[in-house]
Design a protein around this motif. Sequence first.
Motif, PDB file in Angstrom:
ATOM      1  N   PHE A 119       0.835  -1.190   0.000  1.00  0.00           N
ATOM      2  CA  PHE A 119       0.000   0.000   0.000  1.00  0.00           C
ATOM      3  C   PHE A 119       0.874   1.245   0.000  1.00  0.00           C
ATOM      4  O   PHE A 119       1.997   1.220   0.510  1.00  0.00           O
ATOM      5  N   THR A 120       0.324   2.331  -0.560  1.00  0.00           N
ATOM      6  CA  THR A 120       1.024   3.617  -0.466  1.00  0.00           C
ATOM      7  C   THR A 120       0.215   4.637   0.330  1.00  0.00           C
ATOM      8  O   THR A 120       0.747   5.643   0.778  1.00  0.00           O
ATOM      9  N   THR A 153       4.997   4.954   9.541  1.00  0.00           N
ATOM     10  CA  THR A 153       6.228   4.152   9.663  1.00  0.00           C
ATOM     11  C   THR A 153       6.273   3.063   8.601  1.00  0.00           C
ATOM     12  O   THR A 153       7.340   2.701   8.089  1.00  0.00           O
ATOM     13  N   CYS A 154       5.104   2.527   8.268  1.00  0.00           N
ATOM     14  CA  CYS A 154       5.030   1.471   7.242  1.00  0.00           C
ATOM     15  C   CYS A 154       5.134   2.043   5.832  1.00  0.00           C
ATOM     16  O   CYS A 154       5.052   1.300   4.848  1.00  0.00           O
ATOM     17  N   GLY A 155       5.239   3.373   5.722  1.00  0.00           N
ATOM     18  CA  GLY A 155       5.461   3.984   4.411  1.00  0.00           C
ATOM     19  C   GLY A 155       4.219   4.596   3.774  1.00  0.00           C
ATOM     20  O   GLY A 155       4.259   4.970   2.601  1.00  0.00           O
ATOM     21  N   LEU A 156       3.121   4.683   4.518  1.00  0.00           N
ATOM     22  CA  LEU A 156       1.892   5.186   3.916  1.00  0.00           C
ATOM     23  C   LEU A 156       1.739   6.699   4.061  1.00  0.00           C
ATOM     24  O   LEU A 156       2.174   7.282   5.050  1.00  0.00           O
ATOM     25  N   THR A 157       1.084   7.299   3.072  1.00  0.00           N
ATOM     26  CA  THR A 157       0.667   8.696   3.156  1.00  0.00           C
ATOM     27  C   THR A 157      -0.792   8.688   3.571  1.00  0.00           C
ATOM     28  O   THR A 157      -1.608   7.974   2.988  1.00  0.00           O
ATOM     29  N   PHE A 168      -9.412   9.556  -5.417  1.00  0.00           N
ATOM     30  CA  PHE A 168      -8.476   8.498  -5.805  1.00  0.00           C
ATOM     31  C   PHE A 168      -9.070   7.468  -6.759  1.00  0.00           C
ATOM     32  O   PHE A 168      -8.340   6.766  -7.444  1.00  0.00           O
ATOM     33  N   PHE A 169     -10.392   7.335  -6.750  1.00  0.00           N
ATOM     34  CA  PHE A 169     -11.035   6.279  -7.548  1.00  0.00           C
ATOM     35  C   PHE A 169     -12.109   6.892  -8.443  1.00  0.00           C
ATOM     36  O   PHE A 169     -13.224   7.157  -7.994  1.00  0.00           O
ATOM     37  N   PRO A 170     -11.768   7.116  -9.729  1.00  0.00           N
ATOM     38  CA  PRO A 170     -12.719   7.743 -10.646  1.00  0.00           C
ATOM     39  C   PRO A 170     -13.991   6.914 -10.808  1.00  0.00           C
ATOM     40  O   PRO A 170     -15.068   7.460 -11.009  1.00  0.00           O
ATOM     41  N   LEU A 186      -8.598   2.547   5.765  1.00  0.00           N
ATOM     42  CA  LEU A 186      -8.803   1.971   4.430  1.00  0.00           C
ATOM     43  C   LEU A 186      -7.469   2.108   3.735  1.00  0.00           C
ATOM     44  O   LEU A 186      -6.964   3.218   3.539  1.00  0.00           O
ATOM     45  N   ARG A 187      -6.880   1.003   3.367  1.00  0.00           N
ATOM     46  CA  ARG A 187      -5.535   1.007   2.810  1.00  0.00           C
ATOM     47  C   ARG A 187      -5.581   0.711   1.314  1.00  0.00           C
ATOM     48  O   ARG A 187      -6.311  -0.159   0.867  1.00  0.00           O
ATOM     49  N   PHE A 188      -4.748   1.397   0.552  1.00  0.00           N
ATOM     50  CA  PHE A 188      -4.747   1.145  -0.902  1.00  0.00           C
ATOM     51  C   PHE A 188      -3.422   1.617  -1.522  1.00  0.00           C
ATOM     52  O   PHE A 188      -2.607   2.215  -0.831  1.00  0.00           O
TER      53      PHE A 188
END
Length: 260
Positions: free
Chosen positions: A5-6, A48-52, A103-105, A258-260
């Motif tokens: 995920f980002t 910490t896990c790298g997510l924005t 994020f989701f058209p 909600l991770r994506f």
Amino acid sequence: MPHTFTRAIVRPPSATFTQGITSHSALGAPDLTRAAQQHAAYCEALVTCGLTLTTLVPDDAYPDSTFVEDTAVLAPGCAVLTRPGAASRAGEIVSMKGALAEFFPTLHEIVAPGTVDGGDICEAEGEVFIGISERTNAEGARQLTAFLAQVGIPASTIDIRKIPGLLHLKSGLTSLGNKVLVAAPEIAERPEFAEYHVVSIISGEEYAANCVRVNDRVLIAVGFPNLLATLQRLGFDPLELAMGEFEKLDGGLSCLSLRF
Ligand code: CIR
């Protein structure tokens, strides 16, 4: 890659958080200040896990709205706004729809009489398990299955209505990737999981079954030494988080984002 995920969407507990739905009143009333601290630590862990993070404004009209996972299902190539099964939570999707639109058209929607809570949806190795629960009904599962089929993701249902203590499927099931599942003993032997290595939760550690793989780490609730040691033995890198105030409202680690 389902566990890569980002970004994540989160929403801090609102001033009305303590009025959220619970079947765990024996654990005592939640404390808002501590909940806010635990939520902040959770957000820090995601970073910490790298997510924005996209942080939604707390909404006093919805005491359970910090449990954002229930309002959407995000699978590779497929975003679905749910129709939450608890009447008091129905309106939570309005602001989530706006947040996801960025994020989701293409955003599908579960419609009446279908109901789906995101907590009932467990994605594992390219397939999706849908819990039929007090919140997610067969019609909701049917609609979601059709949306997932459009992008080639197969789905199957698991009825958890007779399993005491499981609000959602993911209250008792986590996919960690690498063909590993963590499962409550009542569902660990299900034939659907025959191809997986299933870590069955021991008595007393039931709450820990809801953990979350985020990139290279696994978020796990603090205080469950057996699962912690098992994950370490399997080569995972657990990151422990205090979750006590959310447990009092039947919420776990996965529901807070909600991770994506
Ligand atoms: C509810 O009953 O809806 C909230 N108190 C807890 C929701 C937890 N969500 C989740 O496990 N996905």
